[in-house]
Design a protein around this motif. Structure first.
Motif, mmCIF file in Angstrom:
data_model
loop_
_atom_site.group_PDB
_atom_site.id
_atom_site.type_symbol
_atom_site.label_atom_id
_atom_site.label_comp_id
_atom_site.label_asym_id
_atom_site.label_seq_id
_atom_site.Cartn_x
_atom_site.Cartn_y
_atom_site.Cartn_z
ATOM 1 N N UNK A 4 1.139 -1.226 0.102
ATOM 2 C CA UNK A 4 -0.069 0.209 -0.030
ATOM 3 C C UNK A 4 0.574 1.272 -0.369
ATOM 4 N N UNK A 5 1.748 1.893 0.345
ATOM 5 C CA UNK A 5 2.392 2.190 0.776
ATOM 6 C C UNK A 5 4.057 2.553 -0.536
ATOM 7 N N UNK A 6 4.021 1.572 -1.311
ATOM 8 C CA UNK A 6 4.610 1.786 -2.766
ATOM 9 C C UNK A 6 3.818 2.421 -3.711
ATOM 10 N N UNK A 7 1.965 1.496 -3.030
ATOM 11 C CA UNK A 7 1.181 1.595 -4.514
ATOM 12 C C UNK A 7 0.877 3.545 -4.367
ATOM 13 N N UNK A 8 0.944 4.193 -3.043
ATOM 14 C CA UNK A 8 0.601 5.301 -3.249
ATOM 15 C C UNK A 8 1.460 6.422 -3.575
ATOM 16 N N UNK A 9 3.180 6.156 -2.881
ATOM 17 C CA UNK A 9 4.262 6.739 -3.382
ATOM 18 C C UNK A 9 4.040 6.234 -5.156
ATOM 19 N N UNK A 10 3.517 5.579 -5.857
ATOM 20 C CA UNK A 10 4.136 5.392 -6.731
ATOM 21 C C UNK A 10 2.868 6.200 -7.544
ATOM 22 N N UNK A 11 1.839 6.435 -7.192
ATOM 23 C CA UNK A 11 0.431 7.921 -8.498
ATOM 24 C C UNK A 11 1.653 8.684 -8.243
ATOM 25 N N UNK A 12 2.561 9.269 -7.511
ATOM 26 C CA UNK A 12 3.614 9.996 -8.519
ATOM 27 C C UNK A 12 4.657 9.457 -9.375
ATOM 28 N N UNK A 13 4.790 8.546 -9.584
ATOM 29 C CA UNK A 13 5.105 8.154 -11.135
ATOM 30 C C UNK A 13 4.491 8.213 -12.218
ATOM 31 N N UNK A 14 2.963 7.614 -11.641
ATOM 32 C CA UNK A 14 2.159 8.166 -12.510
ATOM 33 C C UNK A 14 1.840 9.597 -13.555
ATOM 34 N N UNK A 15 1.695 10.706 -12.256
ATOM 35 C CA UNK A 15 1.884 11.481 -12.618
ATOM 36 C C UNK A 15 2.811 11.987 -13.881
ATOM 37 N N UNK A 16 4.018 11.568 -13.463
ATOM 38 C CA UNK A 16 4.847 11.620 -14.494
ATOM 39 C C UNK A 16 5.130 11.105 -15.230
ATOM 40 N N UNK A 17 4.610 9.865 -15.899
ATOM 41 C CA UNK A 17 4.270 9.311 -16.424
ATOM 42 C C UNK A 17 3.890 9.952 -17.853
#
Length: 474
Positions: A4-17
């Motif tokens: 869950x922690x990785x998924x939430x932080x990963x939203x930043x990557x989604x926005x980057x892409x």
């Protein structure tokens, strides 16, 4: 919980892409509405990596003083505001400014999100978990392509969609704690222990929590002085800096962002006629990007970082060479050859060269210089990102598509040599053990390839099972 922690932080990557890829679907509409020269197109498109330069520079120090969580909250606000401004512009220069703001958010998030995941993850799963950030980037790119295809007549709607994940990132980070390592470094041991217990899903008094907290505290005590620029560029830490900068340099010189930003242009040059056909082909490339990133995530903690890098650089060299030869000879079947080459290139990149610089950047620097070390590596990333994206339309107009891809192929071939000579194997090695090896003065590339020095032990198998056994590294 760690997922869950990785998924939430990963939203930043989604926005980057998303903010990278959305320009691909909107460029043909923007050209029809505004008078866009090749220079202004390059500047508008490259505004994101240019802004990311400033974001990474600011984040390097702020991440140590303000914390990982606070900076991700700031980035979330900037993402949402930048998306809204992009949808409201009435001139190209205004879009460049809005994308510059988005770039600042990208620069902050790209440095902090992998660090947030790496400092929260157990070593046995760290590579795969940090790779979630890269997977999120590819999902963001694919999402942008799909939005571009679905709203092919409304570029404002395309940009507006970027505000939604920005809001989701803010809400998610609001309910999460900061990383145990940052909390311990600030003397907040009780909060650090609670964060470890929450992430590892164990009781606060568990031996797992006690052992991990003790090891973090021991390393923090050894690095009591605040890391400085002279420390970072000194002979002890310089090998890590060379690896961090070198991998991002090679990642960008492989031409990935030129392909992502200008994928429809590449398909047009390759013979695909209509804009809708070009966008649909681009969506296919986005799907390959996502699928092969998942493959890379499955392999990264199994076959190791070095081997996966070698496979990736070999694959991208071969595929880029195919595209360059086909374009240079103006082959009748250029559209087919270019499509095959692009699919192979994206596959090799996504499984290897895409995620690994982000993973290794978050692993290789000692705790007291981790923020500024990652900042410098990120600055290198965005500098070369800007150069590649800004120069792509100018290079294509001067030396042609074949010449451009030939340059990228040579860069990937150089990546094979760099990996063999400079890159260590950090697979399954605790962050504290990586720091010990770096400070020991032994060649950095020997990390993970030779037994640790007597008394240092290394990573015990029980660590992976328990999630935090640090006893062997004392």
């Amino acid at each position: 919980m760690i997922y869950f922690v990785a998924a939430i932080a990963g939203i930043a990557g989604f926005l980057f892409g998303f903010d990278e890829g959305v320009i691909a679907g909107s460029l043909h509409l923007l050209r029809g509405e505004f008078n866009i020269t090749p220079f202004s197109e390059g500047l508008m498109t490259a505004a994101v990596p240019l802004g990311a330069l400033f974001g990474a520079l600011v984040a390097g120090r702020a991440v140590e003083t303000s914390g990982r969580r606070a900076l991700l909250l700031v980035a979330a606000v900037l993402f949402a505001v930048g998306a809204l401004l992009s949808a409201l512009i009435v001139a190209v220069w205004m879009l460049s400014v809005a994308r510059l703001l988005l770039g600042i958010a990208v620069g902050i998030a790209a440095l902090v999100a992998p660090l947030y995941i790496a400092e929260s993850a157990p070593p046995a799963r760290r590579g795969m978990l940090v790779s979630i950030y890269q997977l999120a980037i590819t999902l963001g790119i694919l999402g942008a392509y799909l939005v571009g295809y679905a709203f092919s007549e409304s570029w404002r709607t395309m940009f507006l969609f970027g505000a939604l994940p920005g809001i989701a990132l803010f809400v998610g980070m609001f309910v999460l704690p900061d990383t145990p390592r940052w909390l311990a470094m600030k003397g907040r041991s009780a909060e650090a222990g609670a964060a470890i217990a929450r992430i590892r899903a164990v009781a606060p008094e568990s031996p797992v929590v006690t052992a991990e907290l003790a090891e973090i505290a021991r390393i923090a005590e050894a690095d009591q002085h605040k890391g400085t620029w002279s420390d970072l560029f000194g002979p002890v830490i310089r090998p890590a800096l060379v690896v961090g900068i070198g991998l991002f340099l090679l990642q960008q010189l492989s031409g990935i962002n030129a392909v992502i930003y200008y994928a429809p242009v590449v398909f047009r040059e390759a013979g695909f006629g209509s804009a809708s056909t070009q966008l649909l082909a681009t969506v296919g490339i986005g799907i390959v990007n996502v699928a092969m990133t998942v493959v890379g995530m499955l392999l990264i903690d199994r076959i190791g970082r070095r081997r996966l890098l070698l496979i990736g650089f070999a694959g991208t060299t071969l595929s880029l060479g195919m595209i360059a030869i086909a374009a240079a000879t103006d082959a009748a079947a250029l559209d087919v050859l270019a499509l095959i080459g692009l699919v192979l290139y994206i596959a090799a990149f996504a499984a290897s060269i895409g995620p690994l610089p982000w993973v290794m950047m978050s692993e290789i620097f000692p705790l007291n210089v981790r923020g500024i070390g990652m900042s410098v590596a990120s600055l290198a990333n965005w500098t070369f990102n800007f150069i590649v994206v800004f120069s792509f339309p100018l290079l294509v107009s001067s030396i042609g598509l074949g010449g451009v891809f030939a340059i990228y192929a040579v860069a990937c071939a150089a990546g094979i040599l760099f990996t063999l000579r400079r890159v260590p194997e950090t697979n399954g090695v605790a962050l504290e053990e990586i720091e010990r090896h770096l400070r020991s003065g032994r060649p950095f590339r020997e990390l993970g390839t030779q037994p640790p020095e007597p008394g240092h032990g290394g990573l015990q198998p029980s660590y992976a099972a328990a999630g935090a056994d640090k006893a062997a590294s004392r």
